[in-house]
Design a protein around this motif. Structure first.
Motif, short mmCIF file in Angstrom:
data_model
loop_
_atom_site.label_atom_id
_atom_site.label_comp_id
_atom_site.label_asym_id
_atom_site.label_seq_id
_atom_site.Cartn_x
_atom_site.Cartn_y
_atom_site.Cartn_z
N THR A 145 -0.37 0.33 -4.13
CA THR A 145 -1.31 0.04 -3.20
C THR A 145 -1.05 0.67 -1.89
N LEU A 146 0.16 0.91 -1.47
CA LEU A 146 0.67 1.38 -0.12
C LEU A 146 0.66 2.89 0.00
N PRO B 233 -9.05 5.42 -8.04
CA PRO B 233 -8.43 5.09 -6.75
C PRO B 233 -8.97 4.31 -5.71
N GLY B 234 -8.15 3.43 -5.19
CA GLY B 234 -8.94 2.17 -4.33
C GLY B 234 -9.09 2.67 -2.97
N GLY C 11 -12.72 4.37 2.79
CA GLY C 11 -12.29 3.27 3.61
C GLY C 11 -11.71 1.88 2.77
N GLY C 12 -11.64 1.93 1.57
CA GLY C 12 -10.87 0.93 0.87
C GLY C 12 -9.59 0.92 0.82
N GLU C 13 -8.90 -0.25 0.39
CA GLU C 13 -7.52 -0.41 0.30
C GLU C 13 -6.94 0.33 -1.02
N GLY C 14 -5.69 1.04 -0.86
CA GLY C 14 -5.16 1.37 -2.06
C GLY C 14 -5.13 2.79 -1.96
N PRO C 15 -4.60 3.48 -2.97
CA PRO C 15 -4.11 4.92 -2.71
C PRO C 15 -5.32 5.77 -2.81
N ARG D 31 -2.28 -1.15 7.56
CA ARG D 31 -1.31 -1.90 6.88
C ARG D 31 -0.15 -2.42 7.76
N ARG E 170 -11.78 -7.44 0.94
CA ARG E 170 -10.56 -6.33 1.27
C ARG E 170 -9.51 -7.47 1.35
N ARG F 45 -6.31 -6.76 -0.82
CA ARG F 45 -5.24 -6.22 -1.57
C ARG F 45 -3.93 -6.36 -0.73
N LEU F 46 -3.97 -6.22 0.49
CA LEU F 46 -2.79 -6.27 1.66
C LEU F 46 -2.32 -7.71 2.24
N ALA G 294 -12.21 -0.97 -8.36
CA ALA G 294 -10.75 -0.23 -8.35
C ALA G 294 -9.63 -0.93 -8.72
#
Lengths: 480, 219
Positions: free
Chosen positions: A233-234, A280-281, A285-289, B114, B145, B147-148, B183
């Motif tokens: 994710t990061l 890829p997420g 603007g989504g979260e993830g790589p 993040r 949203r 995930r984090l 995703a």
């Protein structure tokens, strides 16, 4: 040192070294015993009959997938590509390492975080990336401990099982400046803190794949710690490495494997986390790589498809259950095998991936007791595979085996003639008198001496069955 | 390079499968419609009970509240007990409805930055389904949203309307037969855990140390 790479050619030597390490053996007993117990409890709770049906279903799904592997891999690749994943193919370890290093270079990455993956260990990807100037950190707690110590994993689920908490406290004191007397909770907290910084700074995350779904082009990763979620994710780029055998046909097949794998591996109903990733997420603007790459690796796997007996090893879902029940593994641990895949399944996979030349000793590292076959969640007949590989090893002309061949040729000559057999056993009965200590033969000349060094031999009975029969047994035993 | 590798790998697979067939192996076909037993359907109260039992068994906490007001009170007391000074909120309407009902002393982090989320002690999200069989949350990144917010803070609170409970894993995946797979779908069962040092179980490693699931009637 118990924790370093050992040559797989020298299993006998490595095993002896491991057996001499009392602390390692008691740690192994504890780990294998505990996992075995948890697995049994989980299956009892699930229902023995239901478990049997589930194993068969899991195996059938894997067999179906392997029989159409080319079709499913192409389907996976095209669906994954449509979802924005970049799919790469690698014939061997070197090529796979090149692909990953190429992705890292193109992304301008410096800092790499890795989630636990046996396939990347098979590739020795860490070494390759370090040589190329990338800083690669293992993030699974056990893997990280092993990496800090410059060692290799000794158990596939508990990589640092060969280390005591005291020695880990010492290691952390040296590297992180923590209290040398820190307890397990404090050590874990220190690892979280140190690795969280790494996660937030990383540009590239590398993971393995537990299952790849052809229908949707998705990959699934199971874990307990959360490090795989952070790794995927990061960082802005995620690379997942998978063997060709990881693909299954449908999303609806996943529940079968999600019920099989955690129960067989750790005795859990489900591990804490599963990440099902499809593209890829981080785009839009989504979260993830922002980039997701999947590397599909052969490295000796495709040739295992050609025969039914070897093909079944590709059904393995890497749970580790066969290691925990294996009497050989329970005593020598993972390092002795000199391979990332130890234990019974390692003894059949390693020689096929590395070639029989290097892995020739491993198919013999088994008592053929069959416990591995009984616990396998996808019902792989590991003893049959071991025998098949042994036959292949023996068929290779090798000077070291001359004495053994001669002995077996003589044996086969003797047992095929009644006179010869009777003469030979009469001689053995006479000769053994000089060798029996107590009720066992504990030493002997030449080859017998080598054999009895590690085992005791039960002597031949005073009289043969034939002799007893002639002396009246036939009158006693016959029903009238 | 990659295309040559692709052709070689697929060629080798086909070659060895052909060898197997010519040696007389019967290779099973992929059954397009061959499915396992249909997803289980359960009474809602049974599902709630099963979910709470399973979640409790892995160290998570299940709460049951009435409406959004009940949820707000529950979350506020968790936040207060924790002494949370920074709280990350996902973008779900259910979660955003809590604004103004959380301890006034806490800073609410609603952006997806993040580093900002990483500095929060508490993350609040909703979930797209909850699985009774295993006490599992289904987090669908296409719908929210989270995930984090569900991963970086030490404590994760998930708000789940009881209607979203399903019986088993099959039912959870069956939902995607007619819906696009996003995703990321993350399944979460309890807090993060490890037993990597001498097999001693430690709850809370890289992921949250505590997980609260607030089941809401009439959300």
């Amino acid at each position: 040192m118990s924790g370093t790479h050992k040559p797989m050619e020298r299993f006998d030597h490595n095993a002896r070294e491991a057996l001499a390490d009392g602390r390692l053996r008691s740690a192994l007993r504890k780990a294998t015993g505990q996992f075995g117990e948890r697995r049994r409890a989980a299956i009892e709770d699930f229902g023995a009959e239901e478990w049997q049906a589930l194993r068969e279903r899991g195996r059938a799904l894997k067999d179906e997938a392997l029989a159409s592997l080319d079709v499913l891999l192409e389907r996976f690749a095209s669906r994954a590509t449509a979802a924005g994943t970049r799919v790469h193919w690698a014939r061997d370890a070197r090529e796979a390492c090149e692909v990953v290093a190429g992705i890292a270079t193109a992304a301008g990455a410096k800092a790499v975080v890795k989630a636990k993956s046996m396939t990347t260990e098979e590739l020795r990807l860490d070494e390759h990336l370090t040589q190329r100037g990338f800083e690669s950190v293992e993030t699974d707690l056990g893997e990280w401990i092993v990496q800090l110590a410059g060692e290799v994993p000794s158990h596939i689920i508990v990589p640092a099982i060969h280390r005591s908490k005291e020695s880990i406290a010492e290691l952390f004191h040296e590297h992180l400046g923590t209290d040398p007397g820190a307890d397990v909770i404090a050590l874990t907290a220190a690892a979280r803190q140190a690795l969280r910084t790494r996660f937030l700074a990383a540009d590239l995350g590398i993971s393995g794949v537990n299952f790849a779904v052809a229908e949707t082009g998705s990959i699934l990763i199971l874990e307990n710690e959360g490090n795989a979620r952070l790794t995927t994710t990061l960082p802005r780029v995620h690379v997942a490495v998978m063997g060709i055998e990881k693909v299954i046909a449908r999303l609806a097949d996943l529940p079968v494997f999600l019920r099989l794998l955690p129960r067989a591996g750790t005795g859990q109903r489900l591990t804490s986390y599963q990440s099902l990733l499809t593209g890829p997420g981080g785009r839009g603007g989504g979260e993830g790589p922002r980039e997701l790459h999947v590397v599909i690796l052969d490295n000796g796997r495709s040739r295992m498809l050609s025969r039914a007996v070897t093909r079944q090893a590709l059904a393995c879902i890497r749970c580790g259950a066969c290691l925990n029940v294996c009497p050989v593994y329970q005593n020598v641990g993972g390092h002795a095998y000199g391979s990332v895949y130890p234990g019974p399944i390692g003894a059949v996979i390693t020689p096929q991936l590395a070639g029989l030349g290097r892995g020739a000793a491993l198919p013999f590292a088994s008592t053929l007791c069959g416990a591995c076959r009984d616990v396998c969640p996808v019902a792989i007949d590991i003893p049959a595979l071991l025998l098949d590989l042994r036959a292949e090893v023996v068929a290779q002309p090798k000077p070291a085996r001359r004495l053994e061949r001669l002995a077996f040729a003589l044996w086969s000559f003797v047992v095929r003639g009644r006179r010869r057999f009777e003469f030979a056993t009469a001689f053995a009965r006479f000769a053994q008198r000089f060798l029996i200590t107590g009720d066992r033969i504990r030493s002997g000349p030449m080859a017998l001496g080598v054999w009895t060094k590690g085992r005791d031999l039960r002597p031949l009975a005073k009289d043969s069955f034939r002799a007893l029969w002639e002396r009246g047994l036939k009158d006693e035993g016959t029903p009238r | 390079m990659s295309d040559a590798a692709r052709r070689t790998v697929l060629g080798a697979i086909r070659h060895h499968l052909r060898e197997a067939r010519s040696a007389g192996d019967e290779l099973p076909a992929v059954r397009e419609a061959g499915r396992g037993p249909p997803p289980r359907i359960g009474e809602r109260e049974d599902l709630v009970r099963e979910f709470a039992t399973r979640l409790g068994a892995v160290g998570g906490v299940a709460w049951r509240v009435a409406g959004i007001d009940g949820a707000a009170d529950c979350v506020a007391s968790i936040a207060a007990e924790l002494g949370a000074t920074r709280i990350a909120l996902s973008d779900a309407p259910l979660v955003r409805a809590l604004r103004g009902r959380l301890p006034a002393s806490a800073t609410l982090v609603e952006v997806a930055d993040r580093d900002a989320i990483a500095s929060c002690e508490l993350g609040i999200t909703s979930a797209q389904a909850a699985i009774a069989e295993t006490g599992t949350l289904v987090l669908d990144a296409g719908m929210e949203r989270h995930r984090l917010a569900s991963l970086l803070p030490r404590v994760h609170v998930a708000l789940v309307p009881v209607e979203l409970l399903v019986a088993d894993l099959d039912a959870a995946f069956a939902a995607y037969a007619t819906r696009e797979v996003p995703a990321a779908i993350t399944l979460v069962t309890g807090p993060s855990r490890t037993a990597d040092i001498e097999l001693t179980l430690v709850v809370g490693v890289h992921g949250p140390q505590a997980l609260h699931v607030v089941l809401i009637d009439g959300a």
